[in-house]
Design a protein around this motif. Structure first.
Motif, PDB file in Angstrom:
ATOM      1  N   ARG A   1       0.811  -1.216   0.000  1.00 44.50           N
ATOM      2  CA  ARG A   1       0.000   0.000   0.000  1.00 44.50           C
ATOM      3  C   ARG A   1       0.847   1.270   0.000  1.00 44.50           C
ATOM      4  O   ARG A   1       0.315   2.366  -0.202  1.00 44.50           O
ATOM      5  CB  ARG A   1      -0.935   0.004   1.207  1.00 44.50           C
ATOM      6  N   ALA A   2       2.126   1.133   0.246  1.00 41.79           N
ATOM      7  CA  ALA A   2       3.003   2.309   0.231  1.00 41.79           C
ATOM      8  C   ALA A   2       3.062   2.890  -1.174  1.00 41.79           C
ATOM      9  O   ALA A   2       3.004   2.170  -2.178  1.00 41.79           O
ATOM     10  CB  ALA A   2       4.402   1.919   0.703  1.00 41.79           C
ATOM     11  N   LYS A   3       3.181   4.209  -1.260  1.00 44.84           N
ATOM     12  CA  LYS A   3       3.224   4.881  -2.551  1.00 44.84           C
ATOM     13  C   LYS A   3       4.610   5.396  -2.915  1.00 44.84           C
ATOM     14  O   LYS A   3       4.904   5.619  -4.077  1.00 44.84           O
ATOM     15  CB  LYS A   3       2.228   6.041  -2.565  1.00 44.84           C
ATOM     16  N   ARG A   4       5.456   5.618  -1.884  1.00 40.67           N
ATOM     17  CA  ARG A   4       6.804   6.147  -2.099  1.00 40.67           C
ATOM     18  C   ARG A   4       7.762   5.432  -1.163  1.00 40.67           C
ATOM     19  O   ARG A   4       7.346   4.845  -0.170  1.00 40.67           O
ATOM     20  CB  ARG A   4       6.834   7.652  -1.802  1.00 40.67           C
ATOM     21  N   ASP A   5       9.068   5.495  -1.469  1.00 39.42           N
ATOM     22  CA  ASP A   5      10.062   4.913  -0.570  1.00 39.42           C
ATOM     23  C   ASP A   5       9.870   5.423   0.857  1.00 39.42           C
ATOM     24  O   ASP A   5       9.998   4.673   1.823  1.00 39.42           O
ATOM     25  CB  ASP A   5      11.481   5.266  -1.036  1.00 39.42           C
TER      26      ASP A   5
END
Length: 212
Positions: free
Chosen positions: A131-135
């Protein structure tokens, strides 16, 4: 930013594993000195690691925000263990949180690792944090970093010298780059609400909560 600059973040990833004597000191000192160190977890799928950018100190039975305030129980037994023991607990019915036990054995205190900057194993982290969108979303909080590094109750009570989970020396963080604040998530009626026991690499984008 996804998967960007992974090679640049490898600096400091191969430092020596911190010895038990590193942890056998005052909890506040250990919390400060862990900034810049490398938290590393090995699994069957590979190695994932991150540079520690945020910590909180929990000082023992006199600290109302520390689990040890409840005394020696089945849950808190690990907190009373030798310095350099890994204390991992489940919270809010959904998240794992990881801590390094500090001070001599029997003095229940620990440092909560609140956030790390991903260094190694980003593909593994993305597979565990879909579900993460960025590092910066992968490990910007204690529950997030445990999920990304595959840390859970299996690791509770293990030694940080075991090789399964380790903390290694990394790039030192200058005092001018460190900010100290009250801890996050402390109940507003808690006597320890305003204690300045959270250490942050001030400009890191990976903090669980940005420093104002």
């Amino acid at each position: 930013m996804r998967r960007a600059a992974q090679s640049a973040r490898r600096r400091g990833a191969d430092g020596a594993v911190l010895a038990p004597r590193f942890y056998a000191r005052e909890t506040e000192t250990v919390a400060r000195d862990l900034l810049g160190c490398i938290l590393e977890c090995r699994s069957r799928r590979g190695v994932a690691s991150g540079r520690i950018v945020e910590t909180e100190a929990y000082l023992g039975e006199h600290d109302a925000a520390c689990h040890a305030a409840a005394g020696r129980t089945r849950r808190t037994e690990t907190l009373f263990g030798p310095p350099g023991t890994f204390y991992v607990y489940f919270t809010y019915g959904m998240h794992w949180c990881c801590n390094a036990v500090t001070r001599p054995e029997g003095l229940a205190s620990a440092v909560l690792i609140r956030a790390v900057e991903p260094i190694r194993g980003l593909d593994l982290m993305w597979s565990r944090r879909e579900r993460a969108k960025r590092d910066r979303d992968l490990t910007s909080g204690p529950g997030k970093l445990c999920a990304a590094l595959d840390i859970d109750g299996r690791h509770n009570g293990t030694s940080l010298q075991s090789g399964l989970v380790t903390i290694r020396a990394g790039r030192p963080v200058a005092d001018t780059d460190v900010v100290i604040t009250p801890r996050i998530g402390i109940n507003e009626n808690n006597a320890a609400l305003d204690w300045l026991l959270r250490w942050c690499v001030a400009e890191s984008p990976f903090l669980s909560r940005r420093v104002r």
